[in-house]
Design a protein around this motif. Structure first.
Motif, PDB file in Angstrom:
ATOM      1  N   LEU A  75     110.695  -2.224  29.210  1.00  0.00           N
ATOM      2  CA  LEU A  75     110.358  -2.230  27.788  1.00  0.00           C
ATOM      3  C   LEU A  75     111.468  -2.958  27.036  1.00  0.00           C
ATOM      4  O   LEU A  75     112.506  -2.372  26.729  1.00  0.00           O
ATOM      5  CB  LEU A  75     110.210  -0.800  27.261  1.00  0.00           C
ATOM      6  CG  LEU A  75     109.946  -0.644  25.758  1.00  0.00           C
ATOM      7  CD1 LEU A  75     108.684  -1.396  25.348  1.00  0.00           C
ATOM      8  CD2 LEU A  75     109.842   0.833  25.386  1.00  0.00           C
ATOM      9  N   HIS A 105     108.905  -5.613  37.643  1.00  0.00           N
ATOM     10  CA  HIS A 105     109.181  -4.227  37.275  1.00  0.00           C
ATOM     11  C   HIS A 105     108.546  -3.921  35.920  1.00  0.00           C
ATOM     12  O   HIS A 105     108.259  -4.830  35.136  1.00  0.00           O
ATOM     13  CB  HIS A 105     110.690  -3.967  37.188  1.00  0.00           C
ATOM     14  CG  HIS A 105     111.435  -4.279  38.447  1.00  0.00           C
ATOM     15  ND1 HIS A 105     111.336  -3.513  39.589  1.00  0.00           N
ATOM     16  CD2 HIS A 105     112.305  -5.291  38.744  1.00  0.00           C
ATOM     17  CE1 HIS A 105     112.107  -4.024  40.533  1.00  0.00           C
ATOM     18  NE2 HIS A 105     112.701  -5.103  40.050  1.00  0.00           N
ATOM     19  N   GLU A 106     108.377  -2.653  35.653  1.00  0.00           N
ATOM     20  CA  GLU A 106     107.885  -2.237  34.337  1.00  0.00           C
ATOM     21  C   GLU A 106     109.085  -1.984  33.433  1.00  0.00           C
ATOM     22  O   GLU A 106     109.822  -1.010  33.621  1.00  0.00           O
ATOM     23  CB  GLU A 106     107.035  -0.977  34.453  1.00  0.00           C
ATOM     24  CG  GLU A 106     106.387  -0.572  33.136  1.00  0.00           C
ATOM     25  CD  GLU A 106     105.445   0.612  33.274  1.00  0.00           C
ATOM     26  OE1 GLU A 106     105.046   1.162  32.227  1.00  0.00           O
ATOM     27  OE2 GLU A 106     105.121   0.976  34.420  1.00  0.00           O
ATOM     28  N   ALA A 118     111.413   5.644  31.037  1.00  0.00           N
ATOM     29  CA  ALA A 118     111.205   4.205  30.911  1.00  0.00           C
ATOM     30  C   ALA A 118     112.476   3.439  31.282  1.00  0.00           C
ATOM     31  O   ALA A 118     113.560   4.017  31.427  1.00  0.00           O
ATOM     32  CB  ALA A 118     110.785   3.857  29.483  1.00  0.00           C
ATOM     33  N   ASP A 152     110.771  -8.670  34.381  1.00  0.00           N
ATOM     34  CA  ASP A 152     109.471  -8.385  33.787  1.00  0.00           C
ATOM     35  C   ASP A 152     108.329  -8.737  34.735  1.00  0.00           C
ATOM     36  O   ASP A 152     107.249  -8.143  34.656  1.00  0.00           O
ATOM     37  CB  ASP A 152     109.328  -9.168  32.477  1.00  0.00           C
ATOM     38  CG  ASP A 152     108.133  -8.727  31.659  1.00  0.00           C
ATOM     39  OD1 ASP A 152     107.991  -7.512  31.428  1.00  0.00           O
ATOM     40  OD2 ASP A 152     107.330  -9.595  31.261  1.00  0.00           O
TER      41      ASP A 152
END
Length: 498
Positions: free
Chosen positions: A156, A153-154, A121, A150
């Motif tokens: 967290l 892209h992915e 991640a 955000d």
């Protein structure tokens, strides 16, 4: 790979489920039954998980197990203690030794959390911005950059538990404070509800903020004991280099942050000056046998805070307004501006002086312009204001003044130029770098006469101010979009590095 389980308040059940969450990564097993008395599953899994750690000999496996046992991220001392105990002890004795360390870690936590293990991640630590309604230098960078990431892209985004013992997912009420900031929203947050820990494996962890000291110790261990990669934005080394102008505790806190920096993979300096500071630190690490991080400059942009177009013709006014943006801290050097202003008023020069920014760490009793207000001088202090108010005030100003003694970049200068407003600023470091593009007058901020002369020249010669506005028109524009894209490509490893 992500393992997600339900949230329960019972500590024994939470322990069962945390160990079940890491079992797929340490044992290659899934589907562990949570039925039965609380703690039963943990008692069954612990010896098998310890044997797996001993068998593989992978440091990351031991870190993962200790994190699951304690519900907290271990520090270097915890990892050393457990690693050495497992070399000397076996069987039940080894289990007891590991549990001793885990229980000591758990004593500092603030709840019985479950966890999500995330592999591969991109974890972005936005703890300060998520929790607090504070919006100056670093927070402005985070809130401009992370939402742009955000979108394409992915990622967290994460924060820390209240005890700063583990990473966690953001509460729903915290997300807008990072992704769509509105002043005052953080103060209105009340019920956060339950959340879950985030345990990264083989992931990229990006630090766009400076973490709290307790978090720094956990990050340092993570960088040394796991396959995770840490990258950070390098803002400045003011707490060390200019320690005489900052509160004493900052230096101690910053040293703990440098323990993360020295084990990081990449540091992206926000200016040539900041990059030079971090390069210098990295070079000292050879004395410890460390290579240190790769340090690269990724220059911050110069743009208006509220995205409106620059005003390149000065607004008509009965008397010029001079604006100074920044917290009222000693290194911002507002006292030299106050002294110069008083000299000019005594000469009969007409202008208004406006300060924007919080009171700083010294508190309201040390605001250097209070005596001027009491004497009836045309001084206003707007305090902390919205981006819209700051931009409109800046656009209406004849010019801005920012005479800091040490800055990693100097967003008030860049944002004034983004509004089309000329700036008087310091003639060294990152402020000199920004001024090189035009629209600025640079002076020695320690020279009272030079500062007074520069202000007088701009106040009595409006044509000089207009000349600087024309220079601003020719500056090469650098946007937040460009910064976010370049920063991403810098801090994220290439395929060859993965």
């Amino acid at each position: 790979m992500t393992v997600t389980l339900g949230t329960v308040p019972d500590p024994s059940v939470a322990l069962d489920r945390r160990l079940a969450a890491v079992a797929p990564f340490l044992l290659g097993e899934t589907g562990h039954d949570h039925e039965g008395a609380p703690g039963h599953l943990a008692a069954d899994l612990l010896p098998r998980l310890l044997d797996a750690c001993r068998r593989t000999g992978r440091r990351q496996d031991l870190w993962l197990l200790l994190t699951a046992l304690a519900g907290a991220m271990p520090h270097e001392r915890d990892m050393r203690a457990v690693s050495r105990e497992l070399e000397l002890e076996t069987g039940r004795s080894a289990q007891l030794r590991v549990l001793d360390v885990a229980f000591e870690m758990a004593a500092d936590t603030d709840g019985a959390y479950e966890l999500d293990v995330v592999r591969g991640a991109v974890v972005v630590d936005v703890d300060f911005c998520a929790r607090r309604d504070f919006h100056t230098g670093i927070q402005r960078v985070v809130r401009e950059t992370v939402p742009r990431w955000d979108e394409v892209h992915e990622i967290l985004p994460v924060a820390w538990t209240d005890s700063y013992t583990a990473l966690r997912r953001l509460h729903p009420s915290e997300v807008p404070n990072v992704m769509a900031y509105e002043p005052g929203a953080a103060a209105r947050q009340t019920d956060h509800g339950a959340t879950r820990l985030v345990v990264p494996l083989d992931s990229s962890i990006i630090l766009p903020e400076i973490p709290e000291p307790e978090a720094s110790d956990a990050y340092a261990a993570l960088a040394q004991w796991t396959g995770n990669r840490i990258a950070a934005i390098g803002y400045d080394m003011i707490p060390l280099v200019s320690a005489d102008l900052r509160p004493g505790f900052e230096a101690t806190r910053f040293v703990r942050y440098l323990n993360v920096v020295k084990h990081a993979g990449v540091i992206a300096g926000i200016s040539r000056s900041a990059t030079t500071e971090f390069v210098g630190f990295a070079q000292t690490l050879a004395a410890q046998g460390l290579t240190g991080p790769a340090v690269t400059e990724v220059l911050l942009p110069a743009s208006s805070p509220d995205k409106q177009s620059a005003q390149l013709v000065e607004s008509p006014a009965a008397r010029p307004t001079v604006v100074c943006v920044g917290t009222h801290d000693p290194h911002k050097n507002h006292a030299v501006l106050v002294h110069a202003a008083e000299r000019l008023w005594r000469e009969g020069v007409q202008f208004e002086l406006v300060f924007i920014g919080g009171v700083g760490f010294l508190g309201p009793g040390d605001l250097c312009f209070t005596s001027l207000q009491q004497a009836g001088r045309p001084v206003r202090h707007l305090g902390r204001v919205s981006d819209e108010v700051m931009s409109s005030t800046m656009r209406d100003a004849a010019f801005s003044v920012f005479l800091s003694l040490h800055e990693g970049y100097g967003l008030p200068v860049a944002e004034a130029l983004g509004c089309g407003t000329p700036v008087v600023t310091s003639n060294f470091g990152s402020l000199q770098e920004i001024a090189e593009g035009g629209g600025c007058v640079v002076v020695d901020p320690r020279d009272d006469d030079a500062v007074t002369d520069a202000l007088r020249d701009l106040l009595v010669h409006p044509e000089r101010r207009q000349q600087l506005r024309e220079e601003i028109r020719t500056r090469v524009e650098r946007t937040w979009d460009a910064y976010a894209e370049e920063l991403w490509s810098t801090v994220m490893p290439s395929e060859e590095q993965k």
